[in-house]
Design a protein around this motif. Structure first.
Motif, PDB file in Angstrom:
ATOM      1  N   GLU A 107      23.741 -38.653 -17.295  1.00  0.00           N
ATOM      2  CA  GLU A 107      23.507 -40.005 -17.778  1.00  0.00           C
ATOM      3  C   GLU A 107      22.053 -40.252 -18.185  1.00  0.00           C
ATOM      4  O   GLU A 107      21.770 -40.983 -19.139  1.00  0.00           O
ATOM      5  N   VAL A 108      21.108 -39.631 -17.481  1.00  0.00           N
ATOM      6  CA  VAL A 108      19.697 -39.857 -17.766  1.00  0.00           C
ATOM      7  C   VAL A 108      19.344 -39.483 -19.199  1.00  0.00           C
ATOM      8  O   VAL A 108      18.425 -40.061 -19.802  1.00  0.00           O
ATOM      9  N   LEU A 109      20.079 -38.555 -19.790  1.00  0.00           N
ATOM     10  CA  LEU A 109      19.773 -38.099 -21.146  1.00  0.00           C
ATOM     11  C   LEU A 109      20.015 -39.192 -22.182  1.00  0.00           C
ATOM     12  O   LEU A 109      19.497 -39.102 -23.302  1.00  0.00           O
ATOM     13  N   GLN A 110      20.794 -40.210 -21.812  1.00  0.00           N
ATOM     14  CA  GLN A 110      21.092 -41.295 -22.739  1.00  0.00           C
ATOM     15  C   GLN A 110      20.168 -42.499 -22.558  1.00  0.00           C
ATOM     16  O   GLN A 110      20.305 -43.493 -23.257  1.00  0.00           O
ATOM     17  N   HIS A 111      19.233 -42.395 -21.649  1.00  0.00           N
ATOM     18  CA  HIS A 111      18.385 -43.553 -21.345  1.00  0.00           C
ATOM     19  C   HIS A 111      17.406 -43.809 -22.496  1.00  0.00           C
ATOM     20  O   HIS A 111      16.733 -42.894 -22.972  1.00  0.00           O
ATOM     21  N   PRO A 112      17.298 -45.074 -22.954  1.00  0.00           N
ATOM     22  CA  PRO A 112      16.402 -45.394 -24.074  1.00  0.00           C
ATOM     23  C   PRO A 112      14.943 -45.016 -23.813  1.00  0.00           C
ATOM     24  O   PRO A 112      14.241 -44.583 -24.724  1.00  0.00           O
ATOM     25  N   ALA A 113      14.488 -45.177 -22.578  1.00  0.00           N
ATOM     26  CA  ALA A 113      13.096 -44.842 -22.269  1.00  0.00           C
ATOM     27  C   ALA A 113      12.828 -43.357 -22.443  1.00  0.00           C
ATOM     28  O   ALA A 113      11.763 -42.951 -22.941  1.00  0.00           O
ATOM     29  N   LEU A 114      13.795 -42.532 -22.067  1.00  0.00           N
ATOM     30  CA  LEU A 114      13.627 -41.092 -22.226  1.00  0.00           C
ATOM     31  C   LEU A 114      13.654 -40.719 -23.703  1.00  0.00           C
ATOM     32  O   LEU A 114      12.850 -39.889 -24.167  1.00  0.00           O
ATOM     33  N   ASN A 121      12.949 -37.142 -11.557  1.00  0.00           N
ATOM     34  CA  ASN A 121      13.400 -38.506 -11.823  1.00  0.00           C
ATOM     35  C   ASN A 121      12.953 -38.978 -13.207  1.00  0.00           C
ATOM     36  O   ASN A 121      12.064 -38.392 -13.846  1.00  0.00           O
ATOM     37  N   LEU A 122      13.561 -40.049 -13.660  1.00  0.00           N
ATOM     38  CA  LEU A 122      13.308 -40.568 -14.998  1.00  0.00           C
ATOM     39  C   LEU A 122      11.853 -40.969 -15.181  1.00  0.00           C
ATOM     40  O   LEU A 122      11.255 -40.730 -16.239  1.00  0.00           O
ATOM     41  N   GLU A 123      11.275 -41.569 -14.153  1.00  0.00           N
ATOM     42  CA  GLU A 123       9.881 -42.023 -14.269  1.00  0.00           C
ATOM     43  C   GLU A 123       8.946 -40.852 -14.558  1.00  0.00           C
ATOM     44  O   GLU A 123       8.023 -40.961 -15.379  1.00  0.00           O
ATOM     45  N   GLN A 124       9.168 -39.732 -13.901  1.00  0.00           N
ATOM     46  CA  GLN A 124       8.332 -38.557 -14.150  1.00  0.00           C
ATOM     47  C   GLN A 124       8.449 -38.085 -15.595  1.00  0.00           C
ATOM     48  O   GLN A 124       7.453 -37.734 -16.228  1.00  0.00           O
ATOM     49  N   LEU A 125       9.661 -38.076 -16.106  1.00  0.00           N
ATOM     50  CA  LEU A 125       9.879 -37.618 -17.469  1.00  0.00           C
ATOM     51  C   LEU A 125       9.228 -38.538 -18.495  1.00  0.00           C
ATOM     52  O   LEU A 125       8.687 -38.074 -19.500  1.00  0.00           O
ATOM     53  N   VAL A 126       9.291 -39.827 -18.246  1.00  0.00           N
ATOM     54  CA  VAL A 126       8.722 -40.790 -19.186  1.00  0.00           C
ATOM     55  C   VAL A 126       7.199 -40.767 -19.134  1.00  0.00           C
ATOM     56  O   VAL A 126       6.523 -40.833 -20.168  1.00  0.00           O
ATOM     57  N   GLN A 127       6.638 -40.670 -17.941  1.00  0.00           N
ATOM     58  CA  GLN A 127       5.186 -40.690 -17.791  1.00  0.00           C
ATOM     59  C   GLN A 127       4.527 -39.386 -18.218  1.00  0.00           C
ATOM     60  O   GLN A 127       3.414 -39.388 -18.750  1.00  0.00           O
TER      61      GLN A 127
END
Length: 286
Positions: free
Chosen positions: A230-237, A203-209
């Protein structure tokens, strides 16, 4: 019950035709398709699967143009008068069983599930294709490349290797026990998802943390939007990883590793070298 008499008639005709022709190979498996397209004489290929000309699934899609394509159906295969029908370990069971009953030679070729399976697979395919020189050379390159990487890896402690995550559509990543995991390790990485068995959802949270040192994604994600990517375009990532730490690899290479193993390994080694250079100049933090 459906009558097999029309099939028996077709069988007799095809066996008569095959007696006057060179080897005719029919594949009912996408990964066998790729081996044939790369290493068999084109005149020996009677048919490949309907996936073979899909560039998203095969880097040899252009080579499949003009060849007969099948859906794994007996009715499609018998008129081709095949000398050998090549299948994977599990697919097209009903069709291959009936073809065997009708007297056709059916060969099942187990596909590699581990890097240790690659060599046996290449040897088996070489045997079935008449020991083509190109396939023998390809196998030798693989063995030498693998040994060289194992030697190089032995000189580098595990803690010094960059962490890589291969992220596929729908946030799926290969973890421990997968061929992809072994390939990452052979290329000189630590697998970010190694604590997960098999293929895991990230999930995105794991990648960001806990961002990996390099995120390896499908090159197609750059050219077309899809919910799967879609997750690849997320600003946080993007903020957590940054463009320098995103690498792109054609996903069609990994659909069937055996015919593409040298290209895959070389591409991953090149990515590893680039990320290691970033770490040297302070561009990667662990």
């Amino acid at each position: 019950m459906r009558s097999h008499y029309p099939l028996i008639a077709l069988c007799a005709l095809s066996l008569w035709l095959s007696s006057a022709q060179a080897a005719r190979l029919v594949s009912v498996n996408l990964c066998v398709d790729q081996m044939l397209l790369r290493f068999a004489a084109r005149d020996d290929i009677a048919s490949v699967t309907y996936f073979a000309n899909n560039p998203a699934m095969s880097p040899y899609a252009a080579d499949a143009q003009g060849l007969h394509r099948n859906h794994g159906l007996v009715e499609e295969i018998i008129p081709l008068a095949p000398d050998v029908v090549l299948a994977g370990a599990y697919g097209a069971r009903q069709a291959t069983a009936l073809l065997s009953q009708l007297g056709y030679r059916v060969e099942r070729v187990p596909l590699p599930e581990k890097l240790a399976d690659i060599d046996a697979h290449l040897l088996r395919m070489a045997e079935l294709l008449g020991e083509p020189a190109a396939l023998q050379a390809y196998r030798q390159t693989w063995l030498e490349h693998k040994k060289a990487r194992e030697t190089a890896n032995a000189q580098v402690p595990d803690s010094a290797r960059p962490r890589a995550l291969m992220l596929g559509p729908n946030h799926i990543a290969p973890g421990a026990g997968t061929l992809e995991h072994e390939l990452l390790v052979l290329a000189g990485f630590r697998n970010w998802a190694a604590d997960q068995p098999g293929f895991a959802t990230v999930n995105l949270e794991q990648l960001v943390q806990q961002p990996p040192d390099v995120l390896i994604v499908d090159v197609a994600a750059d050219h077309q939007f899809s919910l799967a990517h879609e997750v690849l375009q997320h600003p946080a990532l993007n903020a957590a990883i940054g463009p320098q730490r995103v690498a792109r690899l054609p996903s069609n290479l990994a659909v069937c590793p055996a015919p593409n193993i040298n290209t895959l390994l070389s591409a991953l080694v090149a990515i590893q070298a680039r990320i290691a250079d970033l770490a040297t100049i302070g561009g990667v933090s662990r």
